[in-house]
Design an enzyme around this catalytic site. Structure first.
Site, PDB file in Angstrom:
ATOM      1  CB  SER A 237      -1.053   0.066   1.172  1.00 50.61           C
ATOM      2  OG  SER A 237      -1.510   1.217   1.542  1.00 50.61           O
TER       3      SER A 237
ATOM      4  CE1 TYR B 230      -4.146  -2.384   5.156  1.00 52.46           C
ATOM      5  CE2 TYR B 230      -3.452   0.090   4.737  1.00 52.46           C
ATOM      6  CZ  TYR B 230      -3.679  -1.497   4.338  1.00 52.46           C
ATOM      7  OH  TYR B 230      -4.084  -1.564   2.806  1.00 52.46           O
TER       8      TYR B 230
END
Length: 730
Positions: free
Chosen positions: A598, A611
């Protein structure tokens, strides 16, 4: 597929008069062909052809003329439609005989005979673009209106027996004649014509080493004659069946399912690497009672070495299979590999000798000398092809060959086609030209790809994108039902899969669905085992699975949530690559792995601490794995920005919470899609391109990283984020 025809097992008569009402002559031909092709005891996949001589209106003169419709080159009778049939002026076809008679040095396998194929397009009726089959003269020079040329195992068993001509007479009496082997074409058509002129009462002919052709002036009568001749041959074979003494009786015992699978999982990656030295193959396994009876028998080695008889068979199975004489009860898997290695070396040498001995000055270059069929006692058959469909058909054809050998040995003695005749079919210039006309293979046509997260979102889109390029996709997901749903979608689009006998794998076509938990190594091992049993190996991995656990209102995340975030987003990908490493190493074939990280791994922000740090770790995992897996396997990653569409990370409650946080207007009555669209548009405005990021964008990048277009790229993370300048490399 059995060729037997006991009272319980005769070939099925599928003709339904109500289904043919109102059909044109051509439509009835298609109907008849579909009925014949529906039963593999009648003819094999892609094999055989049918014809009908009909009265049609000539578009040039407006008058009725005789036209022969015949199944064209390529295609399969079971699925054929009108566009699969060529149409030719019958008078022009007959006139070709005079042209041929005027050719110097005409005869079987001469340039003059092959040149006649070039005249078929000049006989085309109504600009039909379907290319004519090389079997066209067989139908043209027989006078009957309706003709079926089939490849039933029971009749090929007669055709491949040493006493073939006498057996034909003994079984069929005077109603069916016999012709010796001739390569399909003009000369065979003329020979059949002479046979019928000599004996007008004939209903059909057994074609030595080849199959059956029969005819009638009524289409249903022709169809039912085909069935009755096949049944008669099968009944005769069953009357001679040797029972437990079939193939010389049993030599070895079969392994149990668990033991067989254990050996195959260990063996297949290594074996695939051995047979894929020139081009990659995809495998099909078979271990049903009939193939096991053959490979376990005393006569298996002798019969396997003889090779196949029918040209349709050996064009797929090669001149012969590789049989390894391994004792499944007394010898280890390591011994099996040693015997296979020696057998493969000898097989390649035998194939080279076959080519060098039989080649002509103008023969095409030698093709891949590796076997497409491997026979192992106790285990069964492993068939190889450029894709799953081809390997399945290869397996089907060798099953047919086994049934032919069973029938021939029951009645008499099985004989194979002479090597020179086999070579002249395999390396026929007309066959070579046909191969060259085939469309180029798609980028991933020979590849087997495991997509983790394929049940939804990016993973599902990746699975669809790769299948479009010809990949065989193992759709894996924590939710096994969603994984199977994606596999079903791909199968519906790209071809109906079939169960592979003896493997326990269903839907084994272009895609399968499996459940997997990448935090659990046993679950990963099970998914990889299913991949090997379905396709024989593994080439690429794409991991899109990930988890985002939002913090509490106080901005805290529990230790358990931290652990799960890293277990899925970092350790899960490592676990999968680590477990697959043995497969890649044993195959010795180039591969590619694409992980999904990501842009959050490079952008610091509030509210997603666990995350974001897990994705930063995943970014470095990519670089480390690239070093670990080099030079055989490339490892890269795609790094999306926020992808809302189709993502399981954005349930309705989270979307509403985000819209509220960013003060984006919405209505409680808005649909999920409307809410997601508003949030996606908001995120898009943060990017340079001002457009929402979609799963399709990620799938395109994943495909690029698997393809040869990125063959020199490894250890890289490609941002697919619409242009987030905060994520620019510094």
């Amino acid at each position: 597929m059995s060729a037997t025809a006991t009272k319980e097992n005769k070939v099925d008569n599928l003709w339904d008069d109500s289904a043919t009402k109102g059909l044109t002559g051509v439509e009835r031909l298609v109907y008849r062909s579909n009925c014949l092709g529906a039963d593999q005891r009648i003819t094999n996949t892609g094999g055989g052809n049918t014809s009908a001589k009909l009265r049609e209106i000539d578009p040039l003169t407006g008058k009725e003329v005789d036209v022969m419709w015949v199944k064209g080159s390529g295609g399969d009778l079971r699925t054929s439609k009108q566009e699969n049939f060529s149409s030719l002026y019958y008078s022009k076809l007959l006139a070709l005989q005079e042209i041929y008679d005027n050719q110097p040095e005409r005869g079987p396998k001469t340039p003059a005979e092959d040149a006649m194929v070039g005249y078929f397009p000049h006989c085309t009726f109504n600009l039909n673009p379907r290319a004519s089959s090389i079997d066209t003269p067989l139908h043209a020079f027989l006078p009957a209106k309706h003709i079926d040329h089939m490849h039933p195992n029971s009749v090929i068993a007669i055709a491949a027996s040493r006493r073939s001509e006498e057996l034909t007479k003994e079984i069929f009496g005077d109603s069916v004649g016999w012709v010796p082997w001739l390569r399909p074409g003009f000369e065979l058509g003329l020979l059949m014509q002479r046979k019928v002129q000599e004996n007008p009462s004939l209903d059909g002919l057994v074609m030595g080493q080849h199959g059956l052709i029969n005819w009638a002036d009524d289409d249903r009568e022709c169809y039912e004659l085909t069935l009755s001749l096949i049944d008669k041959a099968a009944e005769y074979i069953e009357s001679k069946d040797k029972g437990e003494a079939t193939f010389g009786g049993q030599k070895y015992d079969s392994l149990g399912e668990e033991a067989r699978y254990k050996i195959l999982v260990d063996l297949l990656p290594w074996l695939r690497g051995q047979v894929c030295q020139q081009k990659k193959f995809v495998g099909t396994l078979q271990s049903d009672p009939k193939i096991l009876r053959f490979v376990n028998s005393n006569d298996a080695a002798r019969l396997a070495e003889l090779g196949t008889s029918c040209p349709d068979h050996f064009l797929r199975t090669k001149i012969k299979p590789l049989y390894v004489d391994w004792n499944p009860q007394e010898e280890s898997t390591d011994v099996l590999k040693e015997k296979l290695a020696a057998g493969l070396t000898q097989y390649r040498q035998d194939y080279k000798t076959y080519y060098e001995t039989c080649k002509h000055e103008n023969s095409p270059a030698m093709r891949d000398p590796n076997p497409t069929v491997v026979l192992i006692p106790g285990i069964g058959m492993i068939a190889w092809g450029k894709n799953k469909s081809e390997s399945r058909v290869t397996a089907e054809f060798y099953n047919c060959a086994v049934e032919v050998m069973r029938g021939a040995e029951a009645m008499d003695e099985y004989i194979a086609l002479p090597q020179q005749e086999a070579f002249d079919i395999e390396y026929w210039l007309l066959e070579e030209a046909k191969l060259k006309r085939m469309p180029p293979e798609k980028e991933l046509a020979r590849s087997i790809v495991l997509v983790v997260g394929a049940g939804s979102g990016i993973g599902k889109q990746v699975a669809h994108r790769l299948a479009k390029e010809g990949a065989h996709v193992v759709c894996a997901d924590l939710n096994a039902e969603m994984a199977q749903a994606t596999a079903n979608e791909l199968t519906e689009i790209y071809g109906q899969g079939i169960g592979v006998a003896g493997t326990g794998i269903s839907g084994c076509g272009p895609a399968i669905g499996v459940g997997v938990d990448i935090t659990n190594r046993e679950s990963i091992q099970a998914a990889l085992q299913q991949t090997l049993l379905a396709y024989g190996g593994l080439d690429n991995i794409v991991v899109t699975a990930g988890v985002f656990l939002p913090p509490s209102r106080e901005g805290k995340l529990s230790d358990k949530a931290w652990q799960l975030t890293f277990d899925v987003n970092v350790r899960g990908s490592y676990n999968l690559v680590d477990e697959a490493r043995r497969i890649f190493e044993q195959q010795g074939l180039e591969g590619s792995i694409v992980l999904t990280t990501s842009v959050n791994g490079a952008v610091s922000k509030k509210g997603s601490l666990a995350y974001d740090t897990s994705k930063a770790a995943a970014n470095h995992l990519v670089r480390e794995l690239a070093i670990e897996m080099a030079p055989l396997v490339r490892v890269n990653a795609i790094a999306p920005a926020t992808v809302i569409e189709g993502s399981t990370m954005f349930p309705r409650d989270r979307v509403i919470a985000s819209l509220t946080k960013y003060e984006i207007p919405f209505e409680e009555s808005d649909s999920d899609n409307q809410l997601c669209s508003k949030l996606a548009d908001f995120y898009a405005q943060r990017t340079l391109t001002k457009r929402p990021i979609t799963p399709a964008d990620q799938a395109e990048a994943a495909y690029f990283l698997l393809s040869q277009k990125s063959s020199k790229t490894t250890g890289q993370i490609i941002n697919v984020d619409g242009g987030l300048h905060e994520a620019f490399q510094r």
